[in-house]
Scaffold this motif. Structure first.
Motif, PDB file in Angstrom:
ATOM      1  N   GLU A 329       0.821  -1.194   0.000  1.00 52.69           N
ATOM      2  CA  GLU A 329       0.000   0.000   0.000  1.00 52.69           C
ATOM      3  C   GLU A 329       0.865   1.258   0.000  1.00 52.69           C
ATOM      4  N   THR A 330       0.196   2.381  -0.241  1.00 50.40           N
ATOM      5  CA  THR A 330       0.868   3.684  -0.189  1.00 50.40           C
ATOM      6  C   THR A 330       0.140   4.569   0.834  1.00 50.40           C
ATOM      7  N   VAL A 331       0.802   5.648   1.193  1.00 50.14           N
ATOM      8  CA  VAL A 331       0.205   6.627   2.083  1.00 50.14           C
ATOM      9  C   VAL A 331       0.502   8.009   1.520  1.00 50.14           C
ATOM     10  N   ASP A 332      -0.510   8.882   1.548  1.00 49.93           N
ATOM     11  CA  ASP A 332      -0.366  10.221   0.975  1.00 49.93           C
ATOM     12  C   ASP A 332       0.072  11.202   2.066  1.00 49.93           C
ATOM     13  N   CYS A 333       1.320  11.658   1.982  1.00 50.54           N
ATOM     14  CA  CYS A 333       1.865  12.616   2.953  1.00 50.54           C
ATOM     15  C   CYS A 333       1.642  14.056   2.514  1.00 50.54           C
ATOM     16  N   GLY A 334       1.051  14.236   1.315  1.00 49.78           N
ATOM     17  CA  GLY A 334       0.741  15.573   0.825  1.00 49.78           C
ATOM     18  C   GLY A 334       1.970  16.464   0.752  1.00 49.78           C
ATOM     19  N   ASP A 335       1.790  17.712   1.178  1.00 58.35           N
ATOM     20  CA  ASP A 335       2.896  18.669   1.137  1.00 58.35           C
ATOM     21  C   ASP A 335       3.717  18.650   2.429  1.00 58.35           C
ATOM     22  N   GLY A 336       3.474  17.611   3.241  1.00 64.63           N
ATOM     23  CA  GLY A 336       4.241  17.470   4.479  1.00 64.63           C
ATOM     24  C   GLY A 336       3.583  18.098   5.677  1.00 64.63           C
ATOM     25  N   VAL A 337       2.362  18.643   5.506  1.00 68.56           N
ATOM     26  CA  VAL A 337       1.632  19.251   6.619  1.00 68.56           C
ATOM     27  C   VAL A 337       0.202  18.711   6.615  1.00 68.56           C
ATOM     28  N   TRP A 338      -0.225  18.188   7.776  1.00 67.86           N
ATOM     29  CA  TRP A 338      -1.597  17.672   7.897  1.00 67.86           C
ATOM     30  C   TRP A 338      -2.262  18.359   9.077  1.00 67.86           C
ATOM     31  N   ASN A 350      10.280  17.027   5.803  1.00 69.02           N
ATOM     32  CA  ASN A 350      10.289  17.349   4.373  1.00 69.02           C
ATOM     33  C   ASN A 350       8.966  18.015   4.021  1.00 69.02           C
ATOM     34  N   THR A 351       9.002  19.276   3.653  1.00 74.43           N
ATOM     35  CA  THR A 351       7.771  20.000   3.302  1.00 74.43           C
ATOM     36  C   THR A 351       7.968  20.758   1.987  1.00 74.43           C
ATOM     37  N   GLY A 352       6.867  21.328   1.495  1.00 73.98           N
ATOM     38  CA  GLY A 352       6.959  22.132   0.268  1.00 73.98           C
ATOM     39  C   GLY A 352       7.428  21.324  -0.918  1.00 73.98           C
ATOM     40  N   LYS A 353       8.442  21.863  -1.618  1.00 72.00           N
ATOM     41  CA  LYS A 353       8.968  21.184  -2.809  1.00 72.00           C
ATOM     42  C   LYS A 353       9.600  19.836  -2.481  1.00 72.00           C
ATOM     43  N   ASN A 354      10.096  19.698  -1.261  1.00 68.93           N
ATOM     44  CA  ASN A 354      10.748  18.445  -0.865  1.00 68.93           C
ATOM     45  C   ASN A 354       9.798  17.476  -0.158  1.00 68.93           C
ATOM     46  N   ALA A 355       8.515  17.794  -0.191  1.00 66.95           N
ATOM     47  CA  ALA A 355       7.537  16.965   0.502  1.00 66.95           C
ATOM     48  C   ALA A 355       7.533  15.540  -0.055  1.00 66.95           C
ATOM     49  N   ASN A 356       7.129  14.601   0.785  1.00 69.73           N
ATOM     50  CA  ASN A 356       7.151  13.180   0.406  1.00 69.73           C
ATOM     51  C   ASN A 356       6.063  12.829  -0.594  1.00 69.73           C
ATOM     52  N   GLY A 357       4.894  13.491  -0.495  1.00 72.47           N
ATOM     53  CA  GLY A 357       3.790  13.154  -1.395  1.00 72.47           C
ATOM     54  C   GLY A 357       3.293  11.753  -1.120  1.00 72.47           C
ATOM     55  N   VAL A 358       2.938  11.046  -2.170  1.00 74.30           N
ATOM     56  CA  VAL A 358       2.462   9.662  -2.034  1.00 74.30           C
ATOM     57  C   VAL A 358       3.670   8.734  -2.041  1.00 74.30           C
ATOM     58  N   ILE A 359       3.816   7.967  -0.985  1.00 72.21           N
ATOM     59  CA  ILE A 359       4.974   7.069  -0.847  1.00 72.21           C
ATOM     60  C   ILE A 359       4.526   5.680  -0.398  1.00 72.21           C
ATOM     61  N   PRO A 360       5.321   4.646  -0.678  1.00 75.06           N
ATOM     62  CA  PRO A 360       5.006   3.320  -0.143  1.00 75.06           C
ATOM     63  C   PRO A 360       4.981   3.360   1.390  1.00 75.06           C
ATOM     64  N   VAL A 361       4.188   2.509   1.966  1.00 77.67           N
ATOM     65  CA  VAL A 361       4.066   2.457   3.420  1.00 77.67           C
ATOM     66  C   VAL A 361       5.431   2.257   4.075  1.00 77.67           C
ATOM     67  N   THR A 362       6.263   1.423   3.488  1.00 77.21           N
ATOM     68  CA  THR A 362       7.579   1.157   4.079  1.00 77.21           C
ATOM     69  C   THR A 362       8.420   2.424   4.174  1.00 77.21           C
ATOM     70  N   ALA A 364       7.419   5.307   4.946  1.00 75.26           N
ATOM     71  CA  ALA A 364       7.016   6.123   6.094  1.00 75.26           C
ATOM     72  C   ALA A 364       7.991   5.932   7.246  1.00 75.26           C
ATOM     73  N   ILE A 365       8.576   4.728   7.306  1.00 75.16           N
ATOM     74  CA  ILE A 365       9.608   4.450   8.317  1.00 75.16           C
ATOM     75  C   ILE A 365      10.962   4.940   7.831  1.00 75.16           C
ATOM     76  N   VAL A 366      11.319   4.602   6.591  1.00 77.87           N
ATOM     77  CA  VAL A 366      12.633   4.954   6.050  1.00 77.87           C
ATOM     78  C   VAL A 366      12.827   6.470   6.048  1.00 77.87           C
ATOM     79  N   ARG A 367      11.797   7.213   5.657  1.00 73.47           N
ATOM     80  CA  ARG A 367      11.882   8.670   5.600  1.00 73.47           C
ATOM     81  C   ARG A 367      11.443   9.326   6.909  1.00 73.47           C
ATOM     82  N   SER A 368      10.957   8.509   7.839  1.00 75.28           N
ATOM     83  CA  SER A 368      10.473   8.976   9.141  1.00 75.28           C
ATOM     84  C   SER A 368       9.416  10.060   8.986  1.00 75.28           C
ATOM     85  N   SER A 369       8.350   9.723   8.245  1.00 78.06           N
ATOM     86  CA  SER A 369       7.275  10.672   7.972  1.00 78.06           C
ATOM     87  C   SER A 369       6.269  10.697   9.123  1.00 78.06           C
ATOM     88  N   ASN A 370       6.155  11.831   9.783  1.00 81.80           N
ATOM     89  CA  ASN A 370       5.157  11.995  10.845  1.00 81.80           C
ATOM     90  C   ASN A 370       3.742  11.933  10.272  1.00 81.80           C
TER      91      ASN A 370
END
Length: 707
Positions: A329-338, A350-362, A364-370
């Motif tokens: 599955e994937t998770v949508d991190c958007g522009d890095g702000v929820w 990572n926000t703005g231009k460097n935001a994660n956007g839609v990424i694989p679930v795995t 979320a751990i590797v990039r440490s996405s809150n």
């Protein structure tokens, strides 16, 4: 007429004889009465006349504390205050003949020994005490060691024993041969008489270490005070800890250097053996002054913490186990702000231009996405928050542990389980209480194929050289999750370090040992609305990845260096250095398998250090040693490729030379000499701020530069 006289004589003789016999019978009767009927009364009277006090406590010898391989970490060393009882009858007999005969030679010996008075001053000082007939007249104002006491006891006059009035009052000093290494974990004692333990092993096992005191009384015999034992003391037990002094040393140094460079508030590091749960190193360093960090309080055992992103691992594990998500599955991190609510906003690093956007679930751990982890946990458990709590508890997250220390804090992961916003924050490490040791225990279980071990610090307790209790590994949970989930989590943790583009733990990657783990960065003053935000950073993981032997956690509070705080490049390098150095310690190879090059002659280089230890190496190598003088600490040089020489002696009253030594040996030698050590750099000692040979001033600070 003659018969009458003769009869009178016989009668008088009979009367006298009867009187004598009667007197003898009375004497015998009196003796029998004293020996039997009045025996106890006379003994009591004798004791009351001899005894100066009714009861005196004899302190038991406190047990020692050892490292895992038998190196001494804490021991009791006797010290003595010295006195003369000038009321001793033998000193005053014959108008003081014994005193006058020995006073000159005694004054000379004391002056030569202590160097605080001249011979004539000592003679005048002692003579005054004798004239004033003072009972406990101090010979020297300071305490002396046992070695000094034995030497002084053989001085003129004092060698006469009790006749001299010489008195030594023992005081026990608790010493740590390795100075401040592991000081908080080992513990300390209150006061000179060690009447109470402050913290650490000393406090938690105080009753075992202390032993049981004996009883005695002081009697006056032959004009001298004699200590008479009524009940012998029972010495305390010895405790062997799980701490390894070499690992403690390298962990201490790696963390200390990073704290100085970051100007952090405090930091801690714990190294644990994966299979058993034995704690091999436990470092607690708090800022004391500029570039000066000391072991001042038990951060590891007594500090409540919100772990931050290291909690994403158990959160992800729960989601995988409950089928909330999967690796496809994937998770949508958007522009890095929820913006979750009016009061709650979650942001990625990572926000703005460097935001994660839609990424694989795995990822979320590797990039440490809150944002990614918050959405996964909230969307999966919002209908039943209790299910998330139940899963965490089933996995053993924060489960109660008895680590063997008084006052150790407990974990709590479900304080606000009925609050929907709790699910959001608990997804990435906030609103949960996970002290350092609890986080490490969980990560250690991942390394140990899912088996959770209880961390422990004590290997065994010995009494009189015999093991009374051996502490075995304790399994808290046989499996924290399914084998499939465990494999997925391990791979995520490996990619945190080895993903060259997105891994937040890239600075931890080593060329020598594969490391898996998770970074952690968290605000701990999030109620503060000012510009100066405070963070705590961490890295927790295990090594080597293929066959994990050790797990480790590094935690740093309030780093003040320039730049955005991050567990990867702040706590991570400390973890990496510990891992590499521990594996270097583990590396062993047999030198006899290698054939030497006979065409190449190399003179062996021998570093400064402990003489006996180096001689063991020399003997093992079958080299000869030309010994001029052998002392505990010295420099060794070589005359030829086969000969070793000890060229000089260190003066015990002067600052020793530690140039060329490793840090552990240098600290040991300087601190046992009474100096306080401060260090900068890494490697062996290049220079010392107080030159060797200068008169020793106990308590002075000496700075070492290592290279």
């Amino acid at each position: 007429m003659m018969n009458t006289k003769s009869g009178n004589i016989i009668l008088r003789f009979a009367i006298i004889y009867f009187v004598i016999v009667l007197g003898f019978v009375c004497i015998v009767g009196r003796i029998w009465n004293i020996q039997h009927a009045e025996k106890n009364n006379w003994i009591a009277l004798s004791d009351s006349l001899r005894k100066i006090n009714k009861e005196y406590e004899i302190e038991a010898s406190r047990g020692n504390i050892y490292s895992d391989n038998g190196q001494l970490l804490a021991s009791s060393v006797p010290e003595y205050y010295l006195y003369i009882d000038f009321r001793t009858s033998s000193l005053r007999a014959d108008t003081g003949k014994l005193f006058r005969k020995n006073i000159d030679s005694l004054a000379y010996c004391l002056s030569a020994k202590f160097k605080d008075r001249t011979k004539s001053e000592y003679k005048a000082y002692l003579t005054k005490g004798y004239k004033d007939s003072i009972r406990n007249y101090p010979i020297y104002k300071k305490k002396v060691s046992y070695t000094d006491y034995k030497e002084i006891k053989a001085f003129p006059l004092f060698r006469e024993g009790s006749r001299s009035g010489f008195i030594a009052k023992e005081r026990v000093k608790r010493v740590k041969p390795y100075g401040t290494l592991g000081a908080i974990t080992i513990g300390d004692l209150f006061g000179e008489k060690n009447k109470g333990a402050k913290y650490g092993i000393e406090a938690s096992y105080d009753s075992l270490l202390r032993g049981k005191p004996g009883k005695a009384h002081i009697e006056r015999r032959a004009g001298a005070n004699i200590l008479v034992s009524d009940q012998e003391p029972e010495d305390g037990a010895d405790i062997t800890s799980t701490l390894n002094i070499e690992m403690q040393d390298l962990a201490d140094k790696a963390l200390r250097e990073k704290l100085i460079s970051l100007d952090a508030e405090w930091g801690c590091a714990v190294l644990m053996e994966v299979e058993t749960g034995q704690v091999k190193a436990c470092v607690n360093l708090k800022k004391y002054a500029e570039d000066d960090y000391r072991e001042m309080e038990s951060i590891v055992l007594r500090t409540h913490l919100e772990p931050g992103s290291t909690f994403k691992i158990p959160a992800m594990m729960a989601a995988l186990e409950d089928g909330i998500t999967n690796v496809y599955e994937t998770v949508d991190c958007g522009d890095g702000v929820w913006k979750f609510s009016e009061k709650v906003t979650i942001s990625d690093h990572n926000t703005g231009k460097n935001a994660n956007g839609v990424i694989p679930v795995t990822q979320a751990i590797v990039r440490s996405s809150n944002v990614g982890m918050a959405k996964i946990i909230y969307n999966g458990y919002k209908e039943n928050p209790q299910k998330y709590v139940d899963r965490l508890e089933k996995m053993g997250v924060g489960m109660p542990m008895d680590v063997g220390f008084k006052g150790a804090v407990k974990a709590s992961v479900s304080k606000k389980k009925n609050d929907p916003s709790w699910l959001v924050s608990a997804g990435y490490g906030y609103s949960v209480d996970m002290p350092v040791l609890y986080t490490l225990a969980f990560y250690n279980a991942i390394a140990n194929n899912g088996k959770m071990m209880q961390p422990y610090f004590i290997k065994e307790i010995k009494k009189n050289g015999m093991v009374e209790k051996a502490f075995e590994p304790v399994v808290l949970k046989n499996s924290i999750c399914s084998s499939n989930t465990l494999s997925i989590i391990k791979e995520m943790m490996l990619q945190v370090v080895e993903d060259p583009e997105h891994g937040t733990g890239k600075p931890v990657k080593s060329d020598y040992v594969r490391i898996a783990g998770k970074t952690g960065t968290a605000r701990y003053d999030y109620k503060n609305k000012g510009e100066k935000l405070k963070y705590q950073v961490s890295f927790c993981g295990f090594f080597p990845y293929e066959n994990p032997k050790y797990s480790c956690i590094v935690f740093i509070r309030n780093p003040k260096s320039v730049g955005e705080p991050g567990g990867g490049y702040m706590a991570g390098p400390v973890f990496k250095e510990i891992a590499e150095r521990v594996m270097a310690l583990e590396s062993r190879f047999a030198v006899d398998k290698y054939v030497s090059d006979s065409a190449r002659v190399i003179k062996p280089v021998v570093a400064v250090g402990n003489t006996n230890q180096k001689k063991q190496v020399i003997d093992f190598l079958n080299k000869s040693s030309k010994e001029k003088n052998i002392f505990d600490w010295n420099n060794l040089s070589t005359e030829s490729k086969n000969d070793f020489e000890i060229p000089y002696k260190n003066d015990n009253n002067a600052v020793p030379s530690v140039v060329g030594m490793g840090l552990k040996d240098a600290i040991y030698l300087l601190e046992t000499s009474g100096l306080k050590v401060r260090t900068t750099g890494r490697g062996r000692v290049k220079s010392q701020s107080i030159a060797s040979g200068i008169a020793l001033q106990k308590g002075a600070i000496i700075y070492l530069v290592l290279e």
